[in-house]
Design a protein around this motif. Structure first.
Motif, mmCIF file in Angstrom:
data_model
loop_
_atom_site.group_PDB
_atom_site.id
_atom_site.type_symbol
_atom_site.label_atom_id
_atom_site.label_comp_id
_atom_site.label_asym_id
_atom_site.label_seq_id
_atom_site.Cartn_x
_atom_site.Cartn_y
_atom_site.Cartn_z
ATOM 1 N N ILE A 133 -4.869 -8.123 -0.253
ATOM 2 C CA ILE A 133 -6.060 -8.081 0.585
ATOM 3 C C ILE A 133 -6.715 -9.462 0.563
ATOM 4 N N PRO A 171 -10.962 -4.375 9.212
ATOM 5 C CA PRO A 171 -11.004 -3.103 8.488
ATOM 6 C C PRO A 171 -11.719 -3.279 7.150
ATOM 7 N N THR A 172 -12.423 -2.274 6.749
ATOM 8 C CA THR A 172 -13.075 -2.298 5.433
ATOM 9 C C THR A 172 -12.124 -1.696 4.398
ATOM 10 N N SER A 214 -9.429 -8.285 5.248
ATOM 11 C CA SER A 214 -10.340 -7.143 5.123
ATOM 12 C C SER A 214 -11.765 -7.607 4.878
ATOM 13 N N LEU A 227 -3.440 -7.310 4.339
ATOM 14 C CA LEU A 227 -4.465 -7.263 5.379
ATOM 15 C C LEU A 227 -5.541 -8.308 5.133
#
Length: 591
Positions: free
Chosen positions: A500, A453-454, A475, A473
């Motif tokens: 992140i 995911p961005t 990322s 996450l």
């Protein structure tokens, strides 16, 4: 006029006598003694000094002695204190022999019965307890005396066993009906029974099933066999079960657990690879949801935890996933020596939970990477049809509207976009409070790089997951969104911890990107408090998933962002108008 010396002495003597009398009255007060004893006895994790103080004060007088008996006899580390209450074995001395015979003829269990009702917990951990305190033949001779209590410890609630001698001792043969919890540690040799150990263990299981009618918690680290699980239907009060299975394992052994009528919490541990026998095949592609056994799906569990290789986890999930399940945990531990490619069955187990457990609230999946490099073995199975990620998994997952906690750590998925797909289907999970998705690449090769995911995905969390407080996450941060480009109303997100882990981009960002990233996070998550502790071991935050594939630590990056973020938060708190002003400004004037 000065007081005579004799008068002064009488006054001092009278004061001392009064003090001693008052002290004696206090020390002989049974209620006060009980309060003092309860203070020392009630301390959590008492220090050795407290234990010594308790031992000293119980010798002050009869009041303290009697008040301390409950504290000293409630929990015992062995049978030795009770064995010392019984008559000693007669020696060669004629006088000792006559005294021992006289005590046996009178009542050898009289002193034992004074204290045996006070005991609620015993740990049978010493292999030679009986033999050291008194010869075995003398002990068993006393057991056959008519004054022996029918149940040796009628109020015993908790029993811990960590040796065969403890398992074979007198306690399990005279189980109390008040027994609530039994824990048996592993005393086998590499998971194998030798000699009569298996017979003793089987006998003990039968004894529990017959006599311990109130048993609610049973933990057995030693592996169970089919003859031991045959008694499961008789454990009618059992709510919590923790057991280990030796390899090879048959489906019938799992099926036997469903015969426990009121079981709610189940923890399973495999002592070897489940794939050691042909009865544990990898399911054919698209066949993981079919019925393999009449007993599967019959459970009414609330919590299921499985520790083993991927195949064992899959089959345990097949049997025990049920509509009542609210908590699910699946883990493969370090050094398990399992077939590593069976980790590709994790998505199949997750798909079963998503489809059969509509009330699930917590999911925790973890694969601890073995020390040796497993890339070659993992890569050789990635084209196996039976291991392909179920195509309906993500859609089914979006239906788990009761899910509050999702944690997937270090699992290598064949689908490189697994986390991206999962994140895109989480918008419907309105109760989600904790989300951690940290997969690992299948191998170190560039063609296995994860499709992640961005940072744009964070906007969906801010808008669609109102209860989310913790988010972690992997990322792709190759593009830093601009806060001005985000069309979102004032965010009411309550995310407080955001971690992140960047991949596929250098950790050092130019100052304009750091400013843009801090502004973006501040706009999405106004309650954000922590973006660094995950990467700081020893600072009280989470221990991070190993990031050996990352060339640089993300800690420096997030410290820079955090400094800028806190500046924005400080300015916003200082200059934001009070709620009343905001409300008035937002309300049109009435003519």
């Amino acid at each position: 006029m000065a007081t005579p010396v004799s008068s002064r002495s009488r006054t001092v003597s009278t004061s001392v006598s009064s003090y001693e009398c008052a002290a004696r009255q206090v020390l002989n007060n049974q209620e006060l003694a009980s309060l003092i004893i309860s203070y020392f006895d009630g301390l959590e994790n008492p220090r050795d000094d407290n234990k010594k103080a308790l031992a000293r004060i119980c010798t002050l007088n009869r009041s303290f002695f009697h008040a301390s008996t409950d504290a000293f006899w409630r929990q015992l580390p062995s049978l030795s204190p009770f064995l010392r209450l019984l008559p000693l074995c007669p020696g060669d001395d004629k006088g000792e022999s006559e005294a021992a015979i006289a005590s046996v003829q009178a009542d050898p269990w009289a002193r034992f019965r004074v204290y045996n009702r006070k005991t609620v917990q015993i740990d049978l951990s010493d292999d030679k307890t009986i033999g050291k305190v008194m010869p075995n033949h003398w002990f068993f001779c006393l057991l056959h005396q008519p004054t022996r209590p029918a149940v040796l410890f009628p109020k015993l609630a908790n029993l811990f066993i960590s040796s065969v001698a403890g398992l074979n001792s007198v306690i399990p043969m005279h189980v109390s009906k008040s027994l609530r919890m039994v824990s048996i540690r592993d005393f086998t040799i590499k998971g194998k029974y030798d000699g009569l150990k298996e017979v003793i263990m089987t006998s003990f299981m039968a004894t529990l099933a017959t006599n311990a009618s109130a048993l609610s918690s049973l933990s057995i680290r030693a592996p169970l066999t089919s003859s031991m699980t045959a008694s499961f239907p008789h454990f009618r009060a059992l709510k919590s079960l923790t057991i280990s299975f030796a390899s090879p394992l048959r489906l019938e052994q799992l099926a036997s657990i469903n015969s426990i009528p009121n079981l709610k919490t189940l923890t399973l541990r495999s002592r070897g690879p489940a794939t050691a026998v042909a009865t544990w095949p990898v399911p054919a592609e698209g066949q993981h949801l079919i019925n393999y056994h009449a007993a599967q799906g019959k459970a009414s569990l609330i919590q299921l935890s499985v520790i083993g290789d991927g195949c064992f986890i899959f089959w345990a999930t097949v049997f025990f996933a049920c509509p009542t399940l609210t908590g699910y945990s699946a883990k493969t531990i370090v050094g398990f020596h399992q077939p590593v490619h069976t980790v590709f069955l994790y998505p199949h187990a997750l798909d079963i939970v998503a489809k059969r457990c509509p009330n699930i609230q917590q999911i925790d999946m973890e694969w601890n990477e073995p020390a040796e490099n497993m890339d070659t073995e993992l890569e050789s199975f990635e084209d196996e049809p039976g291991f392909r990620t179920p195509p309906t998994l993500f859609h089914s997952f979006s239906k788990l509207v009761n899910l509050e906690y999702l944690d997937i750590k270090n699992v290598p998925f064949i689908s490189q976009d697994f986390s991206l797909q999962l994140v895109s289907h989480i918008s419907e999970l309105k109760r989600l409070g904790t989300l951690r998705i940290l997969p690992r690449p299948l191998t170190n090769q560039p063609h296995h790089n994860l499709i992640l995911p961005t940072l744009d995905a964070l906007k969906d969390f801010a808008v669609n997951n109102p209860r989310l407080q913790y988010l972690s996450l992997f990322s792709n941060i190759s593009v830093i969104p601009q806060a001005d480009d985000v069309t979102i109303p004032d965010s009411h997100s309550i995310v407080r911890k955001l971690f992140i882990t960047p991949r596929y981009r250098a950790m050092s960002l130019p100052v304009p990107d750091i400013v843009a990233l801090a502004m973006y996070l501040d706009k999405l998550f106004p309650a954000l408090q922590d973006i660094t502790s995950y990467f700081e071991p020893g600072k009280g935050g989470d221990v991070p998933v190993p990031t050996s594939r990352l060339k640089l630590t993300p800690l420096a990056l997030w410290k820079n962002v955090d400094s800028m973020l806190k500046s924005f938060q400080s300015v916003r708190r200082k200059y934001a108008p009070p709620p009343a002003v905001l409300s008035a400004a937002a309300t049109p004037a009435i003519a």
